[in-house]
Design a protein around this motif. Sequence first.
Motif, PDB file in Angstrom:
ATOM      1  N   ASP A   6      -1.006  -7.351  -8.577  1.00 14.01           N
ATOM      2  CA  ASP A   6      -1.989  -6.785  -7.666  1.00 14.01           C
ATOM      3  C   ASP A   6      -3.213  -6.338  -8.455  1.00 14.01           C
ATOM      4  O   ASP A   6      -3.218  -5.307  -9.112  1.00 14.01           O
ATOM      5  CB  ASP A   6      -1.357  -5.605  -6.918  1.00 14.01           C
ATOM      6  CG  ASP A   6      -2.209  -5.185  -5.747  1.00 14.01           C
ATOM      7  OD1 ASP A   6      -3.369  -4.795  -5.984  1.00 14.01           O
ATOM      8  OD2 ASP A   6      -1.715  -5.269  -4.601  1.00 14.01           O
ATOM      9  N   MET A   7      -4.264  -7.159  -8.409  1.00 17.09           N
ATOM     10  CA  MET A   7      -5.423  -6.913  -9.265  1.00 17.09           C
ATOM     11  C   MET A   7      -6.195  -5.662  -8.850  1.00 17.09           C
ATOM     12  O   MET A   7      -6.714  -4.940  -9.684  1.00 17.09           O
ATOM     13  CB  MET A   7      -6.361  -8.134  -9.249  1.00 17.09           C
ATOM     14  CG  MET A   7      -5.794  -9.317  -9.980  1.00 17.09           C
ATOM     15  SD  MET A   7      -5.325  -8.890 -11.656  1.00 17.09           S
ATOM     16  CE  MET A   7      -3.731  -9.642 -11.740  1.00 17.09           C
ATOM     17  N   ASP A   8      -6.250  -5.420  -7.543  1.00 16.47           N
ATOM     18  CA  ASP A   8      -6.966  -4.219  -7.082  1.00 16.47           C
ATOM     19  C   ASP A   8      -6.326  -2.987  -7.682  1.00 16.47           C
ATOM     20  O   ASP A   8      -6.987  -2.092  -8.188  1.00 16.47           O
ATOM     21  CB  ASP A   8      -6.918  -4.126  -5.546  1.00 16.47           C
ATOM     22  CG  ASP A   8      -7.680  -5.271  -4.916  1.00 16.47           C
ATOM     23  OD1 ASP A   8      -8.584  -5.798  -5.617  1.00 16.47           O
ATOM     24  OD2 ASP A   8      -7.369  -5.642  -3.774  1.00 16.47           O
ATOM     25  N   PHE A   9      -5.007  -2.991  -7.603  1.00 17.78           N
ATOM     26  CA  PHE A   9      -4.264  -1.851  -8.127  1.00 17.78           C
ATOM     27  C   PHE A   9      -4.466  -1.728  -9.629  1.00 17.78           C
ATOM     28  O   PHE A   9      -4.735  -0.646 -10.154  1.00 17.78           O
ATOM     29  CB  PHE A   9      -2.782  -2.023  -7.798  1.00 17.78           C
ATOM     30  CG  PHE A   9      -1.919  -0.926  -8.335  1.00 17.78           C
ATOM     31  CD1 PHE A   9      -1.890   0.315  -7.720  1.00 17.78           C
ATOM     32  CD2 PHE A   9      -1.153  -1.119  -9.469  1.00 17.78           C
ATOM     33  CE1 PHE A   9      -1.108   1.329  -8.222  1.00 17.78           C
ATOM     34  CE2 PHE A   9      -0.369  -0.110  -9.972  1.00 17.78           C
ATOM     35  CZ  PHE A   9      -0.354   1.123  -9.346  1.00 17.78           C
ATOM     36  N   GLU A  13     -11.795  -1.294 -17.089  1.00 21.42           N
ATOM     37  CA  GLU A  13     -13.171  -1.793 -17.108  1.00 21.42           C
ATOM     38  C   GLU A  13     -13.344  -2.833 -18.210  1.00 21.42           C
ATOM     39  O   GLU A  13     -13.942  -3.880 -18.014  1.00 21.42           O
ATOM     40  CB  GLU A  13     -14.184  -0.644 -17.345  1.00 21.42           C
ATOM     41  CG  GLU A  13     -14.295   0.328 -16.188  1.00 21.42           C
ATOM     42  CD  GLU A  13     -13.091   1.244 -16.085  1.00 21.42           C
ATOM     43  OE1 GLU A  13     -12.505   1.583 -17.139  1.00 21.42           O
ATOM     44  OE2 GLU A  13     -12.713   1.601 -14.951  1.00 21.42           O
ATOM     45  N   LYS A  70      -7.392 -15.702  -9.781  1.00 14.75           N
ATOM     46  CA  LYS A  70      -6.841 -14.763  -8.797  1.00 14.75           C
ATOM     47  C   LYS A  70      -7.736 -14.703  -7.564  1.00 14.75           C
ATOM     48  O   LYS A  70      -8.939 -14.746  -7.663  1.00 14.75           O
ATOM     49  CB  LYS A  70      -6.698 -13.368  -9.408  1.00 14.75           C
ATOM     50  CG  LYS A  70      -5.609 -13.312 -10.453  1.00 14.75           C
ATOM     51  CD  LYS A  70      -4.243 -13.247  -9.805  1.00 14.75           C
ATOM     52  CE  LYS A  70      -3.164 -13.516 -10.831  1.00 14.75           C
ATOM     53  NZ  LYS A  70      -1.829 -13.496 -10.297  1.00 14.75           N
ATOM     54  N   LYS A  81       0.831  -1.198   0.000  1.00 15.60           N
ATOM     55  CA  LYS A  81       0.000   0.000   0.000  1.00 15.60           C
ATOM     56  C   LYS A  81       0.872   1.257   0.000  1.00 15.60           C
ATOM     57  O   LYS A  81       0.606   2.208  -0.729  1.00 15.60           O
ATOM     58  CB  LYS A  81      -0.904  -0.029   1.241  1.00 15.60           C
ATOM     59  CG  LYS A  81      -2.256   0.602   0.986  1.00 15.60           C
ATOM     60  CD  LYS A  81      -3.179   0.381   2.158  1.00 15.60           C
ATOM     61  CE  LYS A  81      -4.285  -0.600   1.839  1.00 15.60           C
ATOM     62  NZ  LYS A  81      -5.116  -0.930   2.986  1.00 15.60           N
ATOM     63  N   HIS A 115      -6.861  -2.606 -11.322  1.00 16.29           N
ATOM     64  CA  HIS A 115      -8.232  -2.228 -11.602  1.00 16.29           C
ATOM     65  C   HIS A 115      -8.425  -0.733 -11.367  1.00 16.29           C
ATOM     66  O   HIS A 115      -9.158  -0.064 -12.091  1.00 16.29           O
ATOM     67  CB  HIS A 115      -9.164  -3.031 -10.693  1.00 16.29           C
ATOM     68  CG  HIS A 115     -10.569  -3.058 -11.178  1.00 16.29           C
ATOM     69  ND1 HIS A 115     -11.404  -1.969 -11.097  1.00 16.29           N
ATOM     70  CD2 HIS A 115     -11.291  -4.046 -11.772  1.00 16.29           C
ATOM     71  CE1 HIS A 115     -12.577  -2.275 -11.606  1.00 16.29           C
ATOM     72  NE2 HIS A 115     -12.540  -3.524 -12.032  1.00 16.29           N
ATOM     73  N   ASP A 116      -7.760  -0.218 -10.351  1.00 18.20           N
ATOM     74  CA  ASP A 116      -7.975   1.160  -9.896  1.00 18.20           C
ATOM     75  C   ASP A 116      -7.261   2.213 -10.728  1.00 18.20           C
ATOM     76  O   ASP A 116      -7.863   3.118 -11.255  1.00 18.20           O
ATOM     77  CB  ASP A 116      -7.448   1.301  -8.459  1.00 18.20           C
ATOM     78  CG  ASP A 116      -8.533   0.958  -7.489  1.00 18.20           C
ATOM     79  OD1 ASP A 116      -9.575   0.442  -7.937  1.00 18.20           O
ATOM     80  OD2 ASP A 116      -8.323   1.194  -6.288  1.00 18.20           O
ATOM     81  N   PHE A 168     -11.342  -6.060 -17.158  1.00 13.50           N
ATOM     82  CA  PHE A 168     -11.801  -6.749 -15.955  1.00 13.50           C
ATOM     83  C   PHE A 168     -13.276  -7.100 -16.003  1.00 13.50           C
ATOM     84  O   PHE A 168     -13.684  -8.128 -15.464  1.00 13.50           O
ATOM     85  CB  PHE A 168     -11.522  -5.887 -14.718  1.00 13.50           C
ATOM     86  CG  PHE A 168     -10.082  -5.912 -14.315  1.00 13.50           C
ATOM     87  CD1 PHE A 168      -9.589  -6.972 -13.560  1.00 13.50           C
ATOM     88  CD2 PHE A 168      -9.212  -4.898 -14.691  1.00 13.50           C
ATOM     89  CE1 PHE A 168      -8.255  -7.008 -13.188  1.00 13.50           C
ATOM     90  CE2 PHE A 168      -7.887  -4.940 -14.321  1.00 13.50           C
ATOM     91  CZ  PHE A 168      -7.401  -5.993 -13.576  1.00 13.50           C
TER      92      PHE A 168
END
Lengths: 261, 268
Positions: B224-227, B250, B268, B202, B229-230, B253
């Motif tokens: 890091d999929m969250d990253f 978008e 994942k 983080k 994605h963001d 994912f």
Amino acid sequence: MALLSGWWVAALALSVGVLFWFSDRMWPDAWLPRLEIPALLRASRVTLFLTAVSMPIAVALGLFLAVCRRSQYALFSWPTALYIEAIRGTPLLVQLFVIFYSLPQLGLYFETDLLTLDGMTVAVICLSGNYAAYEAEIHRAGLQAVESGQREAALSLGLSERQSFFSVVLPQAFRIILPPVLNDAIAMLKDCSLVTTITVSELLNVAEGIGRTRINRSQVLLAAAAIYLLMSMTFLLFGKWVEKRLAFSGKPKLNVENLKH
Amino acid sequence: MRAVVVDNQVAPLAPEGALLEVQGMQKNFGAHQVLQGVNLQARKAEVICILGPNGCGKSTFLRCLNLLEPYQAGRVLLKGRVVSEGKPHGHQPSREEQAQARALRRHIGMVFQRFNLFPHLSVLKNVMLGPVKVLGLTQGEAHAVAEKMLRKVGLWEKHPCDPLTLSGGQQQRVAIARSLAMNPDVMLFDEATSALDPVMTKEVFKVVRELAAEGMTMLLVTHDMDFAHDLPDRVVFMDQGVIAAQGTPEYIFDQRPLPVIQQFLSRK
């Protein structure tokens, strides 16, 4: 001086004490004046000088050999490999004899006395040339032990291969090779006694000379041994100190800048 | 080997005047083709995440971009100028090519998975090394640059420390500062957080976000999929040495345009 306290001094005192105590038992007469300690110390200066001159040359030459050995060009790597193996594979004593006794004969054949070298020169050439072969292998191991990522990180900043070698890889390799190099320095200190055979008068030679004319020969030799021990110990302590200084410390360095925050 | 399926529906947004352009990059280790013609353009200030299964060539792609590995065909353009070209195996770079490679690396910064800070130098000296040795700054000037960069990553108070005394996250932030000190046009992140725990991840990503906000062009290989994605403007999905699909986060994912992406994301 804090380093001098502790096990090393205790071990030194004990070993020297035990040796002399036993020899005192065997020759109870007053032997101390006849040990000629000043003469022995004077002679030990030659030993120290030879090591102090030859070892740095060996380390520098060893680095050069190691770099050549790693070279991708056969022109560099092959002769170096040959040199290293030839030197490591033959006794130092033989090398001393070859340079000191055989080279002049070769010179005789070519009618030149350029190949006739005095004992001290031959001693430095042989000691440094011989140890360089060993140092080269140590350097090689040290350079290999530095992570390849270090070189890559330096390169990725735009440093040249040469800059990354000298500023990043070598300083780290140096810390790795320091203990084995110091080990070799001590070995060289003792190998210096071999140069007696080519007319250089150093500690062992002088001790022999004194002892030969006296009844307390063993004691003189023991005194010489004690001086060798003392010199080795000094090297060792020095090495420990340097190692400690250079270690990648686990603590932040304290200085005035630090205290501002 | 399964055939590569490439998604052609959404053509890559080929921007006018791309800052960084990779054309047909190919790399092989003997018979093994690692990169089979990678084409990619990046606009200024664009943040691109590169995803893909293990062994798809993501890391190799970044390493080739920075010439840490030679590649065999294709070329790389920076600001419209050719900065490197593919060379056959066994090619010995000339002096000129070596200088060119150094110039390229000066403009393309790299952050590694294992941080690779120089353990024999203090944090400050780590950051100063590049500016002094490569840019030719004086100690004073380099010190000022290093201070600015270390403050940017929030680690100025650590500048006298040895790097190995820092946490992994802090080390990686120093590595970012070290790279930033060269004032690069593009930054490459090769799995920069894979060796870090979530908290440290983080803190590193916080720095990356700040850089993105400042308009730094970045290519990030990440798991890091969250990253992914963001943050990024674009997600590039690599498979078997080619870019199989790319588009907005978008698109990748949510629509999952290829079976291999579905598979990858569901794992994942």
